[in-house]
Design a protein around this motif. Sequence first.
Motif, PDB file in Angstrom:
ATOM      1  N   ASP A 195       0.835  -1.203   0.000  1.00 36.08           N
ATOM      2  CA  ASP A 195       0.000   0.000   0.000  1.00 36.08           C
ATOM      3  C   ASP A 195       0.868   1.250   0.000  1.00 36.08           C
ATOM      4  N   TRP A 196       1.889   1.225   0.848  1.00 39.62           N
ATOM      5  CA  TRP A 196       2.747   2.399   0.989  1.00 39.62           C
ATOM      6  C   TRP A 196       3.436   2.733  -0.331  1.00 39.62           C
ATOM      7  N   SER A 245       2.700  -7.489  -5.636  1.00 42.38           N
ATOM      8  CA  SER A 245       3.560  -6.589  -4.859  1.00 42.38           C
ATOM      9  C   SER A 245       4.987  -6.626  -5.402  1.00 42.38           C
ATOM     10  N   TYR A 295       9.577   0.421  -7.965  1.00 45.54           N
ATOM     11  CA  TYR A 295      10.105   1.436  -7.049  1.00 45.54           C
ATOM     12  C   TYR A 295      11.615   1.273  -6.871  1.00 45.54           C
ATOM     13  N   ASP A 332       4.720   2.687  -9.846  1.00 45.58           N
ATOM     14  CA  ASP A 332       3.639   2.707 -10.825  1.00 45.58           C
ATOM     15  C   ASP A 332       2.838   1.419 -10.655  1.00 45.58           C
ATOM     16  N   CYS A 333       1.680   1.535 -10.016  1.00 47.05           N
ATOM     17  CA  CYS A 333       0.874   0.342  -9.726  1.00 47.05           C
ATOM     18  C   CYS A 333      -0.279   0.164 -10.703  1.00 47.05           C
ATOM     19  N   ARG A 334      -0.298   0.953 -11.773  1.00 47.98           N
ATOM     20  CA  ARG A 334      -1.377   0.816 -12.751  1.00 47.98           C
ATOM     21  C   ARG A 334      -1.401  -0.565 -13.411  1.00 47.98           C
ATOM     22  N   ARG A 341      -3.429  -3.220 -11.478  1.00 45.53           N
ATOM     23  CA  ARG A 341      -4.865  -3.062 -11.202  1.00 45.53           C
ATOM     24  C   ARG A 341      -5.631  -4.062 -12.054  1.00 45.53           C
ATOM     25  N   CYS A 375       2.705   1.932  -3.400  1.00 46.98           N
ATOM     26  CA  CYS A 375       1.834   2.375  -4.493  1.00 46.98           C
ATOM     27  C   CYS A 375       1.439   3.842  -4.316  1.00 46.98           C
ATOM     28  N   GLU A 376       1.471   4.295  -3.076  1.00 46.70           N
ATOM     29  CA  GLU A 376       1.115   5.695  -2.822  1.00 46.70           C
ATOM     30  C   GLU A 376       2.334   6.599  -2.834  1.00 46.70           C
ATOM     31  N   ASN A 377       3.513   6.019  -2.929  1.00 45.54           N
ATOM     32  CA  ASN A 377       4.719   6.826  -2.806  1.00 45.54           C
ATOM     33  C   ASN A 377       5.706   6.672  -3.946  1.00 45.54           C
TER      34      ASN A 377
END
Length: 122
Positions: free
Chosen positions: A51-52, A79, A86, A59-61, A64, A54-56
Amino acid sequence: MARASAIAIVVFSCFLILVLQLADGSESKLCPPWCVTRLDASVARVNISFDWICENGADCRPIRPGGPCYVEGDIKAMSSYAFNDYFQKTRPSGGLCDYGEVATISNEDPSHGACNFTCTPY
Ligand SMILES: *[C@@H]1O[C@H](CO)[C@@H](O)[C@H](O)[C@H]1NC(C)=O
Ligand SMILES: *[C@@H]1O[C@H](CO)[C@@H](O)[C@H](O)[C@H]1NC(C)=O
């Protein structure tokens, strides 16, 4: 004594050349390593780092639903994609593949099917 240091200099020079050649080789070879989720990591901890990241900046597109790297129910496969993305981005500035002890370096390309794991030149 003089001979010993002459030998030491020769040995050191050879070592230096070897190191420079290795450094040269890794310049043209961008990956490995990749960064992947540790198989022995707990899913609860993986979730937190996932979670961290993907918010920081990861590129988690692609992970999805509908994306090329989406693998239903496989949190560790997805993950891995985020951790690697990252890691590749932060590696030039000394970023480590760890993320709370849930990720580790791998020399095997984790890409699968249409899912290409990122590889950033540095
Ligand atoms: C981890 O996240 C997935 C997807 O959001 C969720 O289904 C699962 O229950 C979570 N597992 C744990 C142990 O937190
Ligand atoms: C993945 O990368 C490989 C090697 O660069 C390339 O040949 C392939 O077309 C890529 N696949 C996709 C789906 O982008």
